[in-house]
Design a protein around this motif. Structure first.
Motif, PDB file in Angstrom:
ATOM      1  N   SER A 247      46.904  52.444 110.438  1.00 52.86           N
ATOM      2  CA  SER A 247      46.413  51.064 110.504  1.00 52.86           C
ATOM      3  C   SER A 247      46.198  50.634 111.940  1.00 52.86           C
ATOM      4  O   SER A 247      45.191  49.993 112.272  1.00 52.86           O
ATOM      5  CB  SER A 247      47.410  50.131 109.818  1.00 52.86           C
ATOM      6  OG  SER A 247      47.620  50.512 108.478  1.00 52.86           O
ATOM      7  N   TYR A 276      41.019  55.025 108.731  1.00 48.75           N
ATOM      8  CA  TYR A 276      40.714  54.253 107.517  1.00 48.75           C
ATOM      9  C   TYR A 276      40.855  55.136 106.277  1.00 48.75           C
ATOM     10  O   TYR A 276      41.418  54.728 105.258  1.00 48.75           O
ATOM     11  CB  TYR A 276      39.296  53.709 107.660  1.00 48.75           C
ATOM     12  CG  TYR A 276      38.804  52.864 106.502  1.00 48.75           C
ATOM     13  CD1 TYR A 276      39.613  51.916 105.888  1.00 48.75           C
ATOM     14  CD2 TYR A 276      37.494  53.003 106.029  1.00 48.75           C
ATOM     15  CE1 TYR A 276      39.150  51.129 104.840  1.00 48.75           C
ATOM     16  CE2 TYR A 276      37.014  52.236 104.991  1.00 48.75           C
ATOM     17  CZ  TYR A 276      37.848  51.306 104.392  1.00 48.75           C
ATOM     18  OH  TYR A 276      37.389  50.541 103.354  1.00 48.75           O
ATOM     19  N   PRO A 280      44.858  55.134 102.295  1.00 50.99           N
ATOM     20  CA  PRO A 280      45.329  55.336 100.916  1.00 50.99           C
ATOM     21  C   PRO A 280      46.252  56.537 100.781  1.00 50.99           C
ATOM     22  O   PRO A 280      47.114  56.559  99.896  1.00 50.99           O
ATOM     23  CB  PRO A 280      44.026  55.523 100.118  1.00 50.99           C
ATOM     24  CG  PRO A 280      43.002  55.935 101.118  1.00 50.99           C
ATOM     25  CD  PRO A 280      43.386  55.248 102.378  1.00 50.99           C
ATOM     26  N   LEU A 283      49.570  55.075 101.585  1.00 53.81           N
ATOM     27  CA  LEU A 283      50.000  54.162 100.518  1.00 53.81           C
ATOM     28  C   LEU A 283      50.519  54.937  99.305  1.00 53.81           C
ATOM     29  O   LEU A 283      51.576  54.621  98.735  1.00 53.81           O
ATOM     30  CB  LEU A 283      48.832  53.257 100.118  1.00 53.81           C
ATOM     31  CG  LEU A 283      48.467  52.145 101.105  1.00 53.81           C
ATOM     32  CD1 LEU A 283      47.181  51.453 100.660  1.00 53.81           C
ATOM     33  CD2 LEU A 283      49.584  51.138 101.210  1.00 53.81           C
ATOM     34  N   LEU A 335      38.271  53.926  97.296  1.00 54.08           N
ATOM     35  CA  LEU A 335      39.440  53.131  97.697  1.00 54.08           C
ATOM     36  C   LEU A 335      39.668  51.968  96.733  1.00 54.08           C
ATOM     37  O   LEU A 335      40.809  51.675  96.356  1.00 54.08           O
ATOM     38  CB  LEU A 335      39.240  52.610  99.123  1.00 54.08           C
ATOM     39  CG  LEU A 335      40.333  51.679  99.654  1.00 54.08           C
ATOM     40  CD1 LEU A 335      41.679  52.384  99.675  1.00 54.08           C
ATOM     41  CD2 LEU A 335      39.979  51.156 101.038  1.00 54.08           C
ATOM     42  N   LEU A 339      43.009  51.437  94.657  1.00 51.09           N
ATOM     43  CA  LEU A 339      43.866  50.257  94.755  1.00 51.09           C
ATOM     44  C   LEU A 339      44.107  49.631  93.378  1.00 51.09           C
ATOM     45  O   LEU A 339      45.210  49.154  93.080  1.00 51.09           O
ATOM     46  CB  LEU A 339      43.238  49.234  95.705  1.00 51.09           C
ATOM     47  CG  LEU A 339      43.196  49.636  97.187  1.00 51.09           C
ATOM     48  CD1 LEU A 339      42.476  48.580  97.995  1.00 51.09           C
ATOM     49  CD2 LEU A 339      44.606  49.841  97.725  1.00 51.09           C
ATOM     50  N   CYS A 364      52.069  45.478 101.558  1.00 60.34           N
ATOM     51  CA  CYS A 364      50.917  46.375 101.364  1.00 60.34           C
ATOM     52  C   CYS A 364      49.854  45.718 100.493  1.00 60.34           C
ATOM     53  O   CYS A 364      48.653  45.927 100.690  1.00 60.34           O
ATOM     54  CB  CYS A 364      51.380  47.689 100.731  1.00 60.34           C
ATOM     55  SG  CYS A 364      52.329  48.743 101.842  1.00 60.34           S
ATOM     56  N   SER A 368      46.118  45.237 101.566  1.00 59.67           N
ATOM     57  CA  SER A 368      45.055  45.832 100.748  1.00 59.67           C
ATOM     58  C   SER A 368      44.038  44.776 100.322  1.00 59.67           C
ATOM     59  O   SER A 368      42.825  45.034 100.293  1.00 59.67           O
ATOM     60  CB  SER A 368      45.665  46.508  99.515  1.00 59.67           C
ATOM     61  OG  SER A 368      46.567  47.537  99.892  1.00 59.67           O
ATOM     62  N   LEU A 371      41.791  44.155 103.131  1.00 63.36           N
ATOM     63  CA  LEU A 371      40.855  45.278 103.265  1.00 63.36           C
ATOM     64  C   LEU A 371      39.699  45.155 102.271  1.00 63.36           C
ATOM     65  O   LEU A 371      38.541  45.419 102.601  1.00 63.36           O
ATOM     66  CB  LEU A 371      41.588  46.601 103.039  1.00 63.36           C
ATOM     67  CG  LEU A 371      42.334  47.221 104.219  1.00 63.36           C
ATOM     68  CD1 LEU A 371      42.978  48.531 103.806  1.00 63.36           C
ATOM     69  CD2 LEU A 371      41.401  47.449 105.393  1.00 63.36           C
ATOM     70  N   VAL A 372      40.023  44.756 101.041  1.00 58.40           N
ATOM     71  CA  VAL A 372      38.982  44.612 100.025  1.00 58.40           C
ATOM     72  C   VAL A 372      38.005  43.504 100.415  1.00 58.40           C
ATOM     73  O   VAL A 372      36.789  43.635 100.274  1.00 58.40           O
ATOM     74  CB  VAL A 372      39.614  44.337  98.646  1.00 58.40           C
ATOM     75  CG1 VAL A 372      38.542  43.988  97.620  1.00 58.40           C
ATOM     76  CG2 VAL A 372      40.410  45.554  98.177  1.00 58.40           C
TER      77      VAL A 372
END
Length: 783
Positions: A247, A276, A280, A283, A335, A339, A364, A368, A371-372
């Motif tokens: 990150s 990037y 995942p 995660l 991704l 997620l 997280c 996330s 990020l979305v």
């Protein structure tokens, strides 16, 4: 007089380097780049050219677009007759992803440039998908990427763009030729007009939050990796470290300031893509550790798939089989599905997770979600807005820090070794910085004219840096300022503890006294700090009307406890400035030079203040205000030596708050902190002035009792234990009950023949008190 304080040669060199720093794209090492930015600032402040500070003006209106490329003539220029046909152009709100693309990979945008109060205007563009040419008055004034004969080209990275605008650009039409075979096409993000000299500062300001969070996250990743070596639960800490590392590298690579260090946009894009794509993986690795007995094969398959995609996408891009930009859309879809699957697996099992796992899962989840949202903005599903992805990372790293504090006891030795290493690094960097500063001062002195005032100022700074405290520094300034400012008439004031200002010195008045009072109660009675230009120092100018013809220069000092404050004021007669400058331009340059002198003195005084406060904080516990373990270790050795020499008794109390972890878990860490503060206040009232109370670590405290025998120490310990039992802990108006103590007591010469062994004996007695039921005092038996 203006040339006496700062050489014209120095200012000219600063301006040349400032222009080179802005126009050149040659990568330089980080320290040199930082110095280049500093030189830019000094060049602009030096007064060689007038600097107009104008607010950046976004170009958010008047955009038009045209799908397809314009025809080009044999000279390689567009057919502007076609470009001027109004029916070919359509209005759009933003120059990105206009309607009706239908598979097109070429588009033209145009906009009319407004007039603005800029001396050296530049057009700033956050990003372009993918390559662009910029045309003004039929001339190509900027290009990023290589266009082939068909008007197409390959992906060469997503840098920010700085386009210099020529004179007379106002109210003219600027054309953008864009090619993109990516999902998006056009200009992306901020498009603004601004002063070119402020562009780098604008980039740094936009990147500051991401850089700070990335640095903090890198530190957390380092700690997580250390814990993975020292703790049994290595996989969990390794996955947390991988997530924080990926990150932070992603934030660093995507920050605009990265290009100021290395100007290779593709390099940073590869770093951003790699980090990037690994997010995942980290995660799912964390989730695999938390749910290791449930669906392990499915989880392992998913993170293996993500890892394979990262390796394949980067490998094929580096090999030239596909463009790096084309790997992002497929990954974003993967991704998003990943997620959603992660949420489906995690939510039903959330209740069975530990408290630490819940905190990390929530952190997280926030990261996330951001990020979305950022993904939606990047692909045009959402309007452009700066998504605070760095704040999501900051939330996660803070959660990791809080959780890591619970593992402090098990990793104490490793953290101590790390602290020593960091201190050595800081010392080495400080030594390098001081060496670099000395070289720059030597270089400046060689470039400067050998005149009286520049030599005096260099001597003042050198003497000032040798001062150990602010009081000594101001004593020196009181003597040096008249010599430095002569023949300018003036005064120097310093802020008092009550908030007023007291005069330290005045000069140039002969036998008379200044009209301004020796002590003023508030800044309202003093003219505000000003920065004047030529023509403003006449008899009726603003400075003369400010307050009895005085011009004020503020000497601001940075304090660790309460930030920057005007610690001192330099008041000079406006008439003497005009006379010394001789001309209006000379007076204005002199004003700028004096202002730089005040700022340089303020920076030096800030360094002295910070060193004073850092020296004090190095021996003080931040929460309780008591002395810390470092201070105790040094003092115990000293007191043991004194006791041996004098033959006087020496006793030691080692205290531990009983069941403090249970108290924290029940009432929260804020209540725990309040309880420790209350306990520290009780300790401060129960011992003599010669006794020393220190926070040993966590909920453990230690008391050194010089000239106290074993019976006196026992009595003090019992009195303290009773006092703490009878004092309730009150937090936010609620009575949380009282604390109890376990105390170990040891004394020399009653308990041992070596006072250096007192801590070990007191620790053994403390252990005995805790295992014997707590809330009691155990005294080391006499020999």
């Amino acid at each position: 007089m203006a040339e006496c304080l700062f050489s014209v040669h120095v200012r000219a060199e600063c301006i040349i380097l400032a222009r080179k720093a802005i126009n050149a794209g040659i990568p330089v090492p980080i320290p040199a780049r930082c110095l280049k930015i500093l030189i830019i600032l000094l060049g602009l402040l030096g007064g060689q050219v007038p600097v107009v500070s104008a607010t950046p003006q976004p170009l958010s209106e008047g955009w038009e677009y045209r799908w397809g490329d314009l025809p080009f003539n044999k000279d390689g220029k567009p057919d502007w007759s076609v470009a001027q046909q109004p029916e070919q152009w359509h209005a759009t709100d933003i120059p990105s992803n206009p309607p009706g693309r239908n598979g097109a990979d070429q588009v033209w945008f145009r906009v009319t440039l407004p007039a603005g109060d800029w001396q050296n205007p530049a057009l700033y563009i956050l990003s372009v998908d993918l390559i662009v040419q910029v045309w003004l008055d039929g001339e190509n004034i900027y290009q990023y990427g290589t266009f082939d004969k068909d008007g197409r080209g390959k992906f060469e990275g997503w840098p920010w763009h700085s386009i210099t605008l020529p004179e007379g650009y106002e109210n003219k039409t600027l054309y953008f030729r864009v090619f993109s075979d990516y999902t998006d096409i056009g200009l992306w993000g901020e498009v603004s007009l601004m002063e070119r000299s402020e562009l780098i500062l604008h980039v740094l300001q936009n990147s500051l939050e991401a850089l700070l969070v990335a640095g903090f996250s890198l530190l957390v990743a380092l700690f997580a990796l250390i814990f993975s070596v020292l703790q049994n639960d290595r996989k969990t800490f390794s996955s947390i470290g991988l997530f924080a590392l990926a990150s932070s590298v992603m934030l660093l690579a995507e920050s605009q300031a990265a290009l100021l260090v290395v100007s290779d946009a593709l390099l940073w894009n590869y770093l951003a893509a790699g980090s990037y794509y690994l997010l995942p993986v980290a995660l799912w690795l964390m989730l695999e550790q938390w749910l290791e007995d449930r669906q392990p094969r499915v989880i392992k398959l998913i993170w293996t798939l993500h890892l394979a995609y990262a390796v394949a996408a980067l490998g094929l891009s580096l090999a030239g089989f596909l463009a790096l930009s084309s790997t992002f859309p497929a990954f974003d879809v993967l991704l998003l599905l990943s997620l959603l699957m992660m949420g489906a697996i995690t939510v039903p099992r959330f209740g069975s997770m530990t408290a630490e796992q819940k905190v990390l899962v929530l952190a997280c989840g926030v990261f996330s979600a951001l990020l979305v949202i950022d993904m939606g903005v990047a692909h045009g599903f959402l309007p452009w807005v700066k998504v605070p992805v760095s704040l999501g990372l900051l939330l996660f790293t803070l959660a990791v820090v809080i959780i890591s504090l619970r593992h402090y006891a098990m990793t104490q030795r490793a953290l101590q070794e790390l602290t020593v290493t960091l201190e050595q690094q800081v010392a080495e960097r400080t030594e390098k910085a001081e060496t670099l500063l000395q070289r720059e001062q030597a270089r400046a002195s060689l470039l400067a004219f050998e005149n009286e005032k520049s030599q005096i100022f260099a001597e003042v700074i050198a003497e000032l840096q040798a001062c150990a405290s602010l009081d000594l520094a101001f004593q020196f300034l009181t003597e040096a300022m008249p010599k430095l400012c002569n023949p300018l008439k003036g005064m120097m004031y310093r802020r008092t503890s009550s908030g007023g200002y007291e005069r330290l010195a005045h000069w140039g008045y002969g036998g008379e006294l200044p009209e301004l009072e020796p002590v003023v109660d508030a800044l309202d009675n003093i003219p505000g700090p000003v920065r004047l230009t030529a023509g403003s120092l006449g008899e009726g100018g603003p400075a003369c009307r400010a307050y009895k013809g005085l011009v004020c220069f503020s000497i601001n000092v940075e304090f660790m406890s309460h930030g920057a404050a005007p610690e001192s004021l330099l008041l000079l007669e406006a008439g003497s400035i005009s006379n010394s400058g001789r001309t209006e331009d000379g007076a204005a340059r002199l004003m700028s030079s004096i202002n730089l002198v005040a700022e340089r003195i303020g920076v030096t005084l800030s360094g002295i203040s910070l060193k004073e406060e850092l020296h004090r904080f190095s021996y003080e516990d931040a929460l309780t205000g008591l002395k810390n373990r470092r201070y105790f270790d040094q003092l115990l050795e000293h007191e043991a030596t004194v006791a041996l020499r004098k033959g006087a008794p020496l006793s030691l109390l080692l205290l531990d708050v009983d069941h403090f972890k249970r108290f924290n878990d029940t009432h929260g860490h804020e209540a725990g902190d309040a309880a420790l503060k209350a306990f520290a206040s009780v300790l401060g009232t129960r011992f003599r002035g010669s006794d020393v109370v220190c926070r040993y670590g966590g909920e453990e405290f230690v008391v050194i009792l010089p000239d106290s025998d074993i019976e006196g120490a026992r009595e003090r310990a019992e009195q303290l234990r009773e006092a703490v039992r009878n004092k309730p802990v009150v937090f936010e108006g609620k009575n949380l009950g009282s604390l109890t103590l376990s105390i170990g007591v040891a004394s020399w010469p009653a308990s041992t023949d070596e006072p250096q062994k007192l801590l070990k004996l007191a620790d053994e007695m403390l252990y005995k008190a805790k295992t014997g039921g707590r809330d009691k005092v155990e005294v080391c038996p006499e020999r």
